[in-house]
Structure formats: C-alpha cells, structure tokens
Enzyme design. Structure first.
Site, mmCIF file in Angstrom:
data_model
loop_
_atom_site.group_PDB
_atom_site.id
_atom_site.type_symbol
_atom_site.label_atom_id
_atom_site.label_comp_id
_atom_site.label_asym_id
_atom_site.label_seq_id
_atom_site.Cartn_x
_atom_site.Cartn_y
_atom_site.Cartn_z
ATOM 1 N N PRO A 87 0.830 -1.208 0.000
ATOM 2 C CA PRO A 87 0.000 0.000 0.000
ATOM 3 C C PRO A 87 0.863 1.257 0.000
ATOM 4 O O PRO A 87 1.843 1.338 0.732
ATOM 5 C CB PRO A 87 -0.818 -0.108 1.283
ATOM 6 C CG PRO A 87 -0.167 -1.150 2.112
ATOM 7 C CD PRO A 87 0.677 -2.000 1.227
ATOM 8 N N GLU A 88 0.517 2.198 -0.850
ATOM 9 C CA GLU A 88 1.242 3.467 -0.910
ATOM 10 C C GLU A 88 0.352 4.579 -0.373
ATOM 11 O O GLU A 88 -0.739 4.339 0.107
ATOM 12 C CB GLU A 88 1.696 3.732 -2.350
ATOM 13 C CG GLU A 88 2.718 2.685 -2.810
ATOM 14 C CD GLU A 88 3.456 3.095 -4.073
ATOM 15 O OE1 GLU A 88 3.326 4.247 -4.500
ATOM 16 O OE2 GLU A 88 4.186 2.249 -4.611
ATOM 17 N N HIS A 130 -3.968 -14.689 10.202
ATOM 18 C CA HIS A 130 -2.935 -13.695 10.518
ATOM 19 C C HIS A 130 -3.502 -12.434 11.158
ATOM 20 O O HIS A 130 -2.999 -11.346 10.961
ATOM 21 C CB HIS A 130 -2.124 -13.314 9.275
ATOM 22 C CG HIS A 130 -1.538 -14.505 8.597
ATOM 23 N ND1 HIS A 130 -0.455 -15.185 9.091
ATOM 24 C CD2 HIS A 130 -1.916 -15.164 7.479
ATOM 25 C CE1 HIS A 130 -0.176 -16.202 8.296
ATOM 26 N NE2 HIS A 130 -1.045 -16.228 7.311
ATOM 27 N N ARG A 142 2.548 -11.039 5.874
ATOM 28 C CA ARG A 142 4.011 -11.063 5.746
ATOM 29 C C ARG A 142 4.735 -10.362 6.890
ATOM 30 O O ARG A 142 5.951 -10.352 6.939
ATOM 31 C CB ARG A 142 4.427 -10.475 4.390
ATOM 32 C CG ARG A 142 3.940 -11.371 3.246
ATOM 33 C CD ARG A 142 4.515 -10.964 1.924
ATOM 34 N NE ARG A 142 5.973 -11.021 1.920
ATOM 35 C CZ ARG A 142 6.729 -10.563 0.923
ATOM 36 N NH1 ARG A 142 6.152 -10.003 -0.130
ATOM 37 N NH2 ARG A 142 8.022 -10.653 0.971
ATOM 38 N N ARG A 179 23.679 18.518 -6.187
ATOM 39 C CA ARG A 179 23.534 17.094 -5.841
ATOM 40 C C ARG A 179 23.412 16.251 -7.103
ATOM 41 O O ARG A 179 23.002 16.743 -8.142
ATOM 42 C CB ARG A 179 22.347 16.902 -4.894
ATOM 43 C CG ARG A 179 22.574 17.613 -3.571
ATOM 44 C CD ARG A 179 21.408 17.452 -2.633
ATOM 45 N NE ARG A 179 21.248 16.053 -2.214
ATOM 46 C CZ ARG A 179 20.227 15.629 -1.477
ATOM 47 N NH1 ARG A 179 19.294 16.467 -1.099
ATOM 48 N NH2 ARG A 179 20.147 14.368 -1.129
#
Ligand code: ZN
Length: 273
Positions: free
Chosen positions: A2-3, A92, A111, A154
């Site tokens: 998930p973002e 889980h 996980r 940079r």
C-alpha cells in the site's frame, strides 16, 4: 504494497467508523511482526476515546483523548479494518481492538512487515519512524522551488530522490514512476541538472497522480465500508508502471524497465529526458 493513496483511502474509510468510539479492550493474538507489537502499550488504550485519524507519509495515526496515539504502518500486506464482533477472524489477525459499538478494529498482516505502536501524542514528532520524514507532497509545503533549491549541486538520480522519505514523505515506487513520465523527465537524470521548470513539472505531476489515485481509491471506499474491510485498493490507470514492453500512451514506443536502488523503474526513453 500500500502506498500513500491507499493509506489515505483507508484513513478516509475508517474515520467515520472510529472517531468518537471508545476502546473497551485490546487483544493481542500474535505479537510476532518484524517489529513485535508492543502489547503493553496497546493495553493502555483501554478506556480511551478516538478523537481523530490522521496520515503522515504511509503511517496512520489514531489520536485518542487519553493523550496516546496509535501509530500503524501496514508494511507490505497489513490490513486494518472494522468488523462486527461476531464476524469470523481472518488468518494472521494479530490485534483486535474492541470498540463500544459492538464492532472491532482489527489488524492482520500475512508477511508481518507492518507495525503497531502506542506513542504519547505530545512526543509523536520525536518517534524514530516519524522524526526524519520530509514534507508531505500534498500539503503545499513541497514546491518546485523548494526541490530545486534542495538539489543544487547534488547528483542523485531523480527517481531515487523522490522515493527517499527524507526528501518527500511517502512517494512510493508506482507514483514516482508515473509522475516522472507525466513530467517528461528521465528517472536517471541527476537532480542537480533539473532546472526550476522541470521541478515545477515534477511537483505538479506528483500531486496530480496522487490526487487521481486517491479519488480512484475513493470510488472503492464504499465497497471498503460495505464489505467491512474487504479493502478495495485503488484502481488508477497507470501509464508506465508495470508496463514493460507495452506501448507508451504518448509516443507508442515500448516502455522500458530498469532497476534503480534495487527497485524497478518503468519509463519511456523517448518521452522522458
Ligand atoms: Zn513515450
């Protein structure tokens, strides 16, 4: 994984179900996440009322009236949802927080990369997971000019820079790839060699993809609520991500896949310079 848009979708879905609810009890069924669930901290939530739910980067923050905040990260496979108490447990299912309306807030993680901590609300900014985070891409503090200035001299590739949570919080792999395609900037380009107009395009594109994805997540929000946690993640139309060899929507040439900092990058060598 998930973002930001999925986490934001989950936040918006959970808000009406959680805010105002009191915690009756906490059951930690299995504390074995990579970073073990701090069971004792969680038990301190008993009796507290949820006053709000916020997002910082990919973290969810449940504030309570007892001066404690529940900090949750979903890792790769974590899920946080509200279910009626009699509803069967899922595999889980690590933590169950009983609410005063006959429902539970449940957390599962196949996980086990997720995280659940209870933190004093007034010390949240000092928490090791939060204190180094850069500004939020959607709250206006990230501008083309701020990134332009931060990157003079940079030499990092722009894709890796965008995914570094110290530069900007919570931009995951998918959205970094998509934003750079929309901005027409090659993911390998060195940050110091992108001018102000380029950074303006990056920031605009980033906001666009994140906002569209949140809106797409919003369309599955109802399902998320109806199914009580059968979370429908966002379904946004991706232009490059996971489209190796498929034609670029703008020029028709095949999308290319490379690896940067151990992560797949997808881009169009023709449209992105
Ligand atoms: Zn192209």
């Amino acid at each position: 994984m998930p973002e930001l848009p999925e986490i934001e979708t989950i936040r918006r879905g959970l808000g009406p179900l959680l805010v105002g609810r009191r915690v009756l009890g906490v059951l930690v069924r299995d504390r074995r996440l990579r970073e073990p669930v701090a069971a004792r901290g969680l038990l301190r939530l008993r009796g507290a009322r949820v006053t709000g739910i916020r997002r910082r980067s990919k973290y969810l923050l449940l504030d309570t009236d007892s001066g404690l905040t529940l900090l949750v990260h979903l890792g790769m496979t974590g899920q946080l949802w509200v279910a009626d108490r009699e509803r069967a447990r899922r595999p889980h299912e690590h933590v169950v927080i009983a609410l005063d309306d006959g429902r539970d807030l449940r957390f599962s993680d196949t996980r086990r990369f997720g995280m659940m901590h209870v933190v004093r609300s007034d010390r949240l900014d000092l928490h090791p997971r939060l204190k180094g985070l850069g500004p939020e891409p959607l709250d206006g503090s990230v501008t083309g000019e701020s990134l332009f200035r931060a990157t003079r001299g940079r030499r990092r590739p722009v894709k890796t820079f965008l995914m570094d949570t110290r530069s900007i919080a919570g931009v995951g792999n998918i959205y970094a790839c998509e934003a750079l395609h929309r901005a027409g900037i090659n993911p390998q380009r060195s940050v110091g060699r992108i001018g102000l107009p380029g950074w303006d395009r990056v920031v605009t594109s980033l906001r666009e993809v994140l906002t569209e994805a949140i809106a797409a997540g919003g369309t599955t929000l109802r399902d998320f609520l109806n199914a009580e946690g059968e979370a429908g993640y966002f379904a946004c139309s991706l232009r490059v991500y996971d489209r190796k060899g498929k034609p670029c929507g703008r020029c028709g040439r095949p999308i290319r896949r490379i690896v940067q900092a151990g992560r797949s990058t997808f881009y169009c060598p023709r449209c992105q310079h």
